[in-house]
Motif scaffolding. Structure first.
Motif, PDB file in Angstrom:
ATOM      1  N   GLN A 138       0.808  -1.221   0.000  1.00  0.00           N
ATOM      2  CA  GLN A 138       0.000   0.000   0.000  1.00  0.00           C
ATOM      3  C   GLN A 138       0.843   1.274   0.000  1.00  0.00           C
ATOM      4  OE1 GLN A 138      -2.305   1.532   3.617  1.00  0.00           O
ATOM      5  NE2 GLN A 138      -3.967   0.659   2.385  1.00  0.00           N
ATOM      6  N   ASP A 139       1.917   1.293   0.755  1.00  0.00           N
ATOM      7  CA  ASP A 139       2.702   2.517   0.914  1.00  0.00           C
ATOM      8  C   ASP A 139       3.623   2.815  -0.261  1.00  0.00           C
ATOM      9  OD1 ASP A 139       1.545   2.859   3.412  1.00  0.00           O
ATOM     10  OD2 ASP A 139       3.142   1.764   4.446  1.00  0.00           O
ATOM     11  N   SER A 140       3.711   1.905  -1.218  1.00  0.00           N
ATOM     12  CA  SER A 140       4.652   2.123  -2.323  1.00  0.00           C
ATOM     13  C   SER A 140       4.032   1.855  -3.686  1.00  0.00           C
ATOM     14  CB  SER A 140       5.899   1.248  -2.140  1.00  0.00           C
ATOM     15  OG  SER A 140       5.544  -0.120  -1.973  1.00  0.00           O
ATOM     16  N   LEU A 141       2.717   1.972  -3.789  1.00  0.00           N
ATOM     17  CA  LEU A 141       2.051   1.689  -5.059  1.00  0.00           C
ATOM     18  C   LEU A 141       2.507   2.620  -6.166  1.00  0.00           C
ATOM     19  CD1 LEU A 141      -1.647   0.937  -3.999  1.00  0.00           C
ATOM     20  CD2 LEU A 141       0.172  -0.680  -4.586  1.00  0.00           C
TER      21      LEU A 141
ATOM     22  N   GLU B 169       6.096  -3.455 -11.278  1.00  0.00           N
ATOM     23  CA  GLU B 169       6.627  -4.659 -10.634  1.00  0.00           C
ATOM     24  C   GLU B 169       5.500  -5.580 -10.193  1.00  0.00           C
ATOM     25  OE1 GLU B 169       8.781  -5.906  -6.442  1.00  0.00           O
ATOM     26  OE2 GLU B 169       9.194  -3.922  -7.284  1.00  0.00           O
ATOM     27  N   LEU B 170       4.431  -5.005  -9.645  1.00  0.00           N
ATOM     28  CA  LEU B 170       3.294  -5.815  -9.207  1.00  0.00           C
ATOM     29  C   LEU B 170       2.686  -6.556 -10.392  1.00  0.00           C
ATOM     30  CD1 LEU B 170       1.399  -3.565  -6.623  1.00  0.00           C
ATOM     31  CD2 LEU B 170       2.866  -5.533  -6.182  1.00  0.00           C
ATOM     32  N   ALA B 171       2.568  -5.867 -11.512  1.00  0.00           N
ATOM     33  CA  ALA B 171       1.983  -6.496 -12.697  1.00  0.00           C
ATOM     34  C   ALA B 171       2.812  -7.704 -13.132  1.00  0.00           C
ATOM     35  CB  ALA B 171       1.891  -5.477 -13.829  1.00  0.00           C
ATOM     36  N   LYS B 172       4.119  -7.586 -13.068  1.00  0.00           N
ATOM     37  CA  LYS B 172       4.986  -8.693 -13.470  1.00  0.00           C
ATOM     38  C   LYS B 172       4.904  -9.867 -12.499  1.00  0.00           C
ATOM     39  CE  LYS B 172       8.329  -5.656 -15.773  1.00  0.00           C
ATOM     40  NZ  LYS B 172       9.697  -5.100 -15.736  1.00  0.00           N
ATOM     41  N   ARG B 173       4.649  -9.565 -11.210  1.00  0.00           N
ATOM     42  CA  ARG B 173       4.597 -10.615 -10.198  1.00  0.00           C
ATOM     43  C   ARG B 173       3.268 -11.349 -10.172  1.00  0.00           C
ATOM     44  NH1 ARG B 173       5.998  -7.731  -4.757  1.00  0.00           N
ATOM     45  NH2 ARG B 173       5.142  -9.698  -4.007  1.00  0.00           N
TER      46      ARG B 173
END
Length: 217
Positions: free
Chosen positions: A137-140, A146-150
């Motif tokens: 949440q604190d680094s969106l 990166e989230l999309a790749k994970r």
């Protein structure tokens, strides 16, 4: 009465007044009773509208349906996940959660995050995306790519295209906003259990009490 007797009597009066004043000052103030949680019943049409606007996680026919209006950049929403976890542990398959995704204007990455979760739903990865978004949440704002790749999806390109499109326009997010306005939502998280809305963020004990009262009817 002699002069000495009058002096003694006067001293006694002063001491009596002094002790009375001290007793008033040190008397414990009774603790105020906690304010009762206010609850409001939705109409069947409103409750169905909330269900339709959200993402169901759990069995569709679970006897306890908990709808949560939340924003991925809302700290209180993240804290409420502890209540969710406790409910899952206690009620197991008897509880299902309906996540109604809001994108509050004051949160810069909220609309992207809601779109990301909605697009993950299309590829069967909503719960994973949901957990990742709250965890980070604190680094969106710096780890979106990166989230999309994970995210474990079969088509990364389709995910990226979907997120871009839904960030601009999403019927699900629009419906969530409409329902929030219709039921008078004041903030996130807003929690509704089987059509009964808690005005303030409820504790697990307050939810348990509502569930028990419905079961005893």
């Amino acid at each position: 009465m002699s002069k000495s007797e009058r002096i003694v009597a006067g001293v006694l009066v002063v001491l009596t007044c002094a002790f009375s004043l001290i007793a008033l000052l040190v008397r414990p103030v009774p603790a105020s009773s906690p304010r009762a949680q206010e609850m409001r019943l939705l109409t069947p049409q409103q409750w169905q509208g909330v269900i339709d606007a959200g993402v169901l996680v759990g069995l569709p026919r679970a006897p306890i349906q908990v709808a949560i209006f939340s924003d991925y950049q809302c700290p209180a929403c993240k804290r409420f996940r502890n209540v969710e976890a406790a409910m899952r542990k206690q009620y197991a398959d008897s509880v299902a959660f309906v996540y109604v995704l809001l994108a509050l204007q004051q949160h810069e990455q909220s609309r992207w995050a809601s779109s990301f979760a909605e697009c993950a739903l299309q590829q069967g990865a909503f719960e994973t995306a949901h957990d990742m978004l709250f965890e980070k949440q604190d680094s969106l704002d710096v780890i979106a790519s990166e989230l999309a790749k994970r995210l474990p999806v079969s088509d990364q390109n389709a995910l990226q295209v979907c997120v871009q499109e839904r960030t601009q326009q999403s019927s699900r997010l629009a419906q969530a906003i409409r329902m929030a306005d219709e039921i008078g939502l004041a903030g996130t998280p807003t929690v509704i259990v089987n059509g009964t809305r808690f005005v303030d963020v409820p504790t697990k004990a307050e939810i348990d009490s509502l569930v028990a009262s419905r079961n005893n009817r």
